[in-house]
Design an enzyme around this catalytic site. Structure first.
Site, PDB file in Angstrom:
ATOM      1  N   HIS A 289       0.823  -1.198   0.000  1.00 43.93           N
ATOM      2  CA  HIS A 289       0.000   0.000   0.000  1.00 43.93           C
ATOM      3  C   HIS A 289       0.868   1.263   0.000  1.00 43.93           C
ATOM      4  O   HIS A 289       0.431   2.329  -0.400  1.00 43.93           O
ATOM      5  CB  HIS A 289      -0.898   0.041   1.239  1.00 43.93           C
ATOM      6  CG  HIS A 289      -1.875  -1.093   1.311  1.00 43.93           C
ATOM      7  ND1 HIS A 289      -1.606  -2.259   1.962  1.00 43.93           N
ATOM      8  CD2 HIS A 289      -3.117  -1.227   0.793  1.00 43.93           C
ATOM      9  CE1 HIS A 289      -2.649  -3.075   1.866  1.00 43.93           C
ATOM     10  NE2 HIS A 289      -3.570  -2.481   1.147  1.00 43.93           N
TER      11      HIS A 289
ATOM     12  N   ASP B 278      -5.921  -6.169  -7.424  1.00 41.40           N
ATOM     13  CA  ASP B 278      -5.961  -5.381  -6.205  1.00 41.40           C
ATOM     14  C   ASP B 278      -6.116  -3.923  -6.627  1.00 41.40           C
ATOM     15  O   ASP B 278      -6.041  -3.591  -7.820  1.00 41.40           O
ATOM     16  CB  ASP B 278      -4.665  -5.577  -5.409  1.00 41.40           C
ATOM     17  CG  ASP B 278      -4.845  -5.388  -3.915  1.00 41.40           C
ATOM     18  OD1 ASP B 278      -5.785  -4.676  -3.515  1.00 41.40           O
ATOM     19  OD2 ASP B 278      -4.047  -5.947  -3.152  1.00 41.40           O
TER      20      ASP B 278
END
Length: 424
Positions: A274, A346
């Site tokens: 992330h 994702d």
């Protein structure tokens, strides 16, 4: 996955380039027979196993503690299916719209989000906790989104999905039973996992959610991992594989689709994708003994989707391309694991990607790599519309074939038809 987070300086990234610049332990779940490497060279003698065949089922049964007959088959979309037939006639705008999932900020449907659904035919919306307040707010929002999908004339009900893994990775806390982390839940065994996931699915379905972005199939083999932690069922394939299968079956029991994640596997790398691209030094052999066993268990249990992620695994693609953008890695789902369902990315807005390229460039790279459903999840529908237009330009310019887009659309349409909700 944390979607919708948009880092500061969002429009200042590199415009092109999909390339990026841990060590997994043996899972103890039974060695998979050696498969050809990513270049197609055989690495051991013997026939290539077919995922879903007798040999593979026996191996998975040994890992999962189940009989081969008890293991389900992969969700696939045959070329002769109604979804494939309808997708073959889709115009480019509608076909592309089925391959995109978007997010938005706030609790109201904005004109920009309406444009994505009604005009650009986007058929999937990913909801964040910030998009609704309580069960009533979620139910109202999914009904509104479903109505927009019908107004748009989408080829299948609009799909609403979110993260409901349990523990800290749960988007809904009202109207759905509270569930502990996978690590805690898994300690109760497959029966407890299946029961809890079924209850979760029933709650989600009653609120208009058709797809859960769960379960996590990752093996946490590196204590320095900053993202998986207690989201994993455990550190070995023997422990994780039967629990992943149970979670998939539980979600289906409750009438909601499942998403095994994160292919090819997180938990062995240090750091958090992330924030920045991470690298896992596992070899092909190590992958086959660990993450592949857990992912295959979910596929054999019938998972509807498998999520690809941004980790760099030189042992699977020596070019250093992040897995989600690597055609050799993404194709392993079809060629090695024989998965016939939806390959979903994702979030393409995570920091590790955005430091390298824009969301429109990431959407094109993911489409080229063979993903079926691109989760843009930037939270800014105007910017996400630019990504859809970049995908259109890639098809019109010959970088991606319309036939491949339609094939991806067919798989997504089939998934959405399996899980129509009151909102859709």
């Amino acid at each position: 996955m944390v979607i919708g987070a948009r880092p500061t300086g969002a429009r200042t990234w590199v415009r092109r380039g999909a390339t990026g610049d841990s060590s997994s332990q043996s899972g103890g779940g039974g060695r998979l027979p050696r498969l050809p490497d990513v270049a197609g060279r055989p690495v051991a003698r013997g026939p290539r196993p077919r995922w879903g065949g007798t040999l593979c089922l026996a191996l998975l049964a040994a890992a999962c503690g189940s009989s081969p007959a008890a293991l389900a088959t992969s969700r696939a979309t045959p070329a002769s299916s109604p979804a494939a037939a309808s997708a073959a006639a889709l115009d480019l705008t509608t076909a592309l719209g089925q391959t995109v999932g978007v997010a938005f900020s706030g609790r109201e449907v904005t004109p920009a989000l309406r444009h994505l659904i009604v005009d650009l035919k986007v058929g999937t919306v990913v909801l964040l906790p910030s998009n609704f307040s309580g069960a009533g707010g979620l139910r109202h929002l999914t009904a509104e989104l479903g109505a927009l999908g019908r107004e748009a004339g989408l080829p299948a009900p609009l799909l609403v999905c979110l993260n409901q893994e349990g523990g800290r990775a749960s988007a809904v806390h009202d109207g759905v039973p509270e569930m502990p982390s996978e690590l805690v839940l898994g300690a109760g065994g497959p029966g407890a996992v299946r029961s809890a996931m079924a209850a979760t699915a029933r709650g989600l379905r009653s609120l208009g959610v058709g797809l859960d972005l769960a379960p996590v199939s990752d093996l946490r083999t590196n204590p320095a991992d900053d993202v998986i932690g207690d989201r994993s069922f455990g550190p070995t394939a023997a422990a994780v594989a039967p629990l992943v299968a149970a979670a998939v079956e539980g979600l289906h029991d409750g009438g909601v689709g499942s998403t095994v994640k994160h292919f090819p596997g997180l938990g062995g790398q240090a750091g958090d994708p992330h924030v920045a691209l991470t690298t896992d030094p596992m070899t092909l052999t190590q992958w086959e003994d660990t993450h592949a066993v857990a992912i295959a268990a979910g596929i054999t249990a019938g998972t509807d989707a498998v999520m690809t992620t941004e980790v760099v695994v030189p042992g699977l693609d020596p070019t250093g391309t992040p897995a989600v953008f690597s055609r050799p890695v993404v194709s392993m789902l079809r060629d090695r694991l024989h998965f016939g369902g939806v390959i979903v990315t994702d979030s393409l807005s995570m920091g590790g990607i955005q430091a390298r390229m824009t969301v429109p460039a990431a959407a094109v790279a993911a489409l080229e790599a063979g993903n079926d459903l691109m989760l843009l999840s930037n939270g800014d529908p105007n910017y996400e519309a630019q990504a859809v237009e970049a995908m259109r330009a890639a098809v019109e310019g010959g970088r991606v074939s319309l036939d491949s887009v339609r094939a991806s659309a067919a798989r997504v349409i089939a998934l959405r038809r399996r899980y129509p909700t009151a909102g859709g």
